[in-house]
Design an enzyme around this catalytic site. Structure first.
Site, PDB file in Angstrom:
ATOM      1  N   SER A  17      20.421  -6.779  31.007  1.00  0.00           N
ATOM      2  CA  SER A  17      22.130  -6.460  31.585  1.00  0.00           C
ATOM      3  C   SER A  17      22.792  -6.094  30.362  1.00  0.00           C
ATOM      4  O   SER A  17      24.246  -6.085  30.720  1.00  0.00           O
ATOM      5  CB  SER A  17      22.659  -7.958  32.118  1.00  0.00           C
ATOM      6  OG  SER A  17      21.919  -8.092  33.329  1.00  0.00           O
ATOM      7  N   THR A  18      22.361  -6.105  29.298  1.00  0.00           N
ATOM      8  CA  THR A  18      23.660  -5.426  28.213  1.00  0.00           C
ATOM      9  C   THR A  18      23.614  -3.902  28.088  1.00  0.00           C
ATOM     10  O   THR A  18      24.430  -3.537  27.170  1.00  0.00           O
ATOM     11  CB  THR A  18      23.128  -6.190  26.979  1.00  0.00           C
ATOM     12  OG1 THR A  18      21.918  -5.652  26.367  1.00  0.00           O
ATOM     13  CG2 THR A  18      23.037  -7.776  27.004  1.00  0.00           C
ATOM     14  N   ASN A  60      16.507  -2.507  38.782  1.00  0.00           N
ATOM     15  CA  ASN A  60      17.706  -2.619  39.741  1.00  0.00           C
ATOM     16  C   ASN A  60      17.084  -3.207  40.863  1.00  0.00           C
ATOM     17  O   ASN A  60      15.951  -3.253  41.204  1.00  0.00           O
ATOM     18  CB  ASN A  60      18.634  -1.232  39.940  1.00  0.00           C
ATOM     19  CG  ASN A  60      17.786  -0.187  40.549  1.00  0.00           C
ATOM     20  OD1 ASN A  60      17.042  -0.249  41.849  1.00  0.00           O
ATOM     21  ND2 ASN A  60      17.732   0.895  39.715  1.00  0.00           N
ATOM     22  N   VAL A 115      23.784  -0.640  31.122  1.00  0.00           N
ATOM     23  CA  VAL A 115      24.483  -0.307  32.268  1.00  0.00           C
ATOM     24  C   VAL A 115      25.167  -1.418  32.801  1.00  0.00           C
ATOM     25  O   VAL A 115      26.381  -1.082  33.327  1.00  0.00           O
ATOM     26  CB  VAL A 115      23.656   0.622  33.126  1.00  0.00           C
ATOM     27  CG1 VAL A 115      24.172   0.707  34.538  1.00  0.00           C
ATOM     28  CG2 VAL A 115      23.151   1.658  32.590  1.00  0.00           C
ATOM     29  N   GLY A 151      18.145   3.871  31.053  1.00  0.00           N
ATOM     30  CA  GLY A 151      17.936   2.850  30.275  1.00  0.00           C
ATOM     31  C   GLY A 151      16.356   2.320  30.372  1.00  0.00           C
ATOM     32  O   GLY A 151      15.525   3.346  30.146  1.00  0.00           O
ATOM     33  N   VAL A 152      16.147   1.151  29.809  1.00  0.00           N
ATOM     34  CA  VAL A 152      14.782   0.518  29.766  1.00  0.00           C
ATOM     35  C   VAL A 152      13.916   0.845  30.869  1.00  0.00           C
ATOM     36  O   VAL A 152      12.757   1.208  30.948  1.00  0.00           O
ATOM     37  CB  VAL A 152      14.818  -0.699  29.303  1.00  0.00           C
ATOM     38  CG1 VAL A 152      15.111  -1.757  30.217  1.00  0.00           C
ATOM     39  CG2 VAL A 152      13.473  -1.366  28.797  1.00  0.00           C
ATOM     40  N   ASP A 153      14.651   1.013  32.114  1.00  0.00           N
ATOM     41  CA  ASP A 153      13.984   0.841  33.715  1.00  0.00           C
ATOM     42  C   ASP A 153      13.447   2.433  33.431  1.00  0.00           C
ATOM     43  O   ASP A 153      12.348   2.667  33.712  1.00  0.00           O
ATOM     44  CB  ASP A 153      15.208   0.717  34.510  1.00  0.00           C
ATOM     45  CG  ASP A 153      14.453   0.673  35.936  1.00  0.00           C
ATOM     46  OD1 ASP A 153      15.293   0.940  37.013  1.00  0.00           O
ATOM     47  OD2 ASP A 153      13.228   0.467  35.936  1.00  0.00           O
TER      48      ASP A 153
END
Ligand code: APR
Length: 191
Positions: free
Chosen positions: A127-128, A30, A130, A38-40
Site C-alpha cells: 500500500s505504500t 488490486n 500507488v 508497481g510490484v503487481d
C-alpha cells in the site's frame, strides 16, 4: 538486516522481490487480480501468464478480492514457488479503517502461507506506492504484525523486500524501535 526472533529469521532486504527465492512472495494487488503497475506489474511480467491464468480462475469464482484478503497462485517463471496476492487499503486520510485493513493483508497472507506449508515468505511494502499509505505508519503495522505472528507460528524466514533505500532505512529504524518494546521476544540474535 537479519535477526533471529524466537525461531524465525526476520530479514529486511533492499531489492526487487521478483528475483528473490522464497517459498512464497506476496503481491500488492488490486481487487481485480488482473495486474497493474508497481510490484503487481513486476510480478506478472516476470512471472508470466500462468499467474494471470490462475488469477482469472479465482476471480471467476469470487468476483473480486476484498481489501485485506489474500489468495495464492503459482509463481510461474519466478524463482519462488507461490505468489500470495493481497489487496492493501488505499490511503484516504487514516479514518477509513486503513490500519486494520493493512494489518489484515499481512495476517491473511501469513495465515494462507501456513495453510500451504510455506516456510519462507517475502513481502513488499504493501500500500505504500500507488495506494499512498504513509510509509512510516505502514512500516509500524507491517513489522508489528509480522512479529506478533511469530509468537505463535514458526516460519523459517519472513522478509520485507524494500525497493528503495529510503524505504529500507525507514523499515530498519522501525524494526529496531519496535524490538526494544516488543513483549514477545524469547531470544534475539543479530545474524
Ligand atoms: N520489488 C519490491 N517492491 C517493489 C517492486 C519490486 N519489484 N516494485 C515496486 N515496489 C514497491 C513500491 O516501491 C512500494 O514501496 O512496492 C510498494 C508497493 O507499491 P505498489 O506496487 O504501488 O502497490 P500499492 O501501493 O499496494 O498499490 C497497489 O498498484 O500496481 C497497482 O495493481 C496494483 O492497483 C494496485 C495498486
Amino acid at each position: 538486516m537479519d535477526k533471529l526472533i524466537n525461531n524465525t529469521t526476520i530479514s529486511l532486504i533492499h531489492g526487487d522481490i521478483t528475483i528473490v527465492k522464497f517459498d512464497a512472495i506476496v503481491n500488492a494487488a488490486n481487487s481485480t487480480l488482473m495486474g497493474g503497475g508497481g510490484v503487481d506489474g513486476a510480478i506478472h511480467s516476470a512471472g508470466g501468464e500462468d499467474i494471470l491464468n490462475e488469477c482469472k480462475k479465482i476471480i471467476k469464482k469470487i468476483g473480486s478480492l476484498p481489501t485485506g484478503e489474500a489468495v495464492i497462485t503459482t509463481a510461474g517463471k519466478l524463482p519462488s514457488k507461490f505468489v500470495i496476492h493481497t489487496v492493501g487499503p488505499i490511503w484516504r486520510g487514516g479514518r477509513n479503517n486503513e490500519a486494520q485493513l493493512l494489518m489484515n493483508s499481512y495476517n491473511n497472507s501469513l495465515k494462507l502461507a501456513i495453510q500451504n506449508g510455506v516456510k519462507t515468505i517475502a513481502f513488499p511494502s504493501i500500500s505504500t506506492g500507488v495506494y499512498r499509505y504513509p510509509v512510516q505508519e505502514a512500516s509500524e503495522i507491517a513489522i508489528s504484525t509480522i512479529l506478533n505472528y511469530c509468537k505463535e507460528n514458526n516460519f523459517e524466514k519472513i522478509a520485507m523486500v524494500l525497493y528503495s533505500k529510503d524505504f529500507y532505512n525507514i523499515y530498519a529504524q522501525t524494526f529496531e524501535t519496535i524490538l526494544q518494546k516488543w513483549d514477545g521476544v524469547k531470544k534475539v540474535c543479530k545474524l
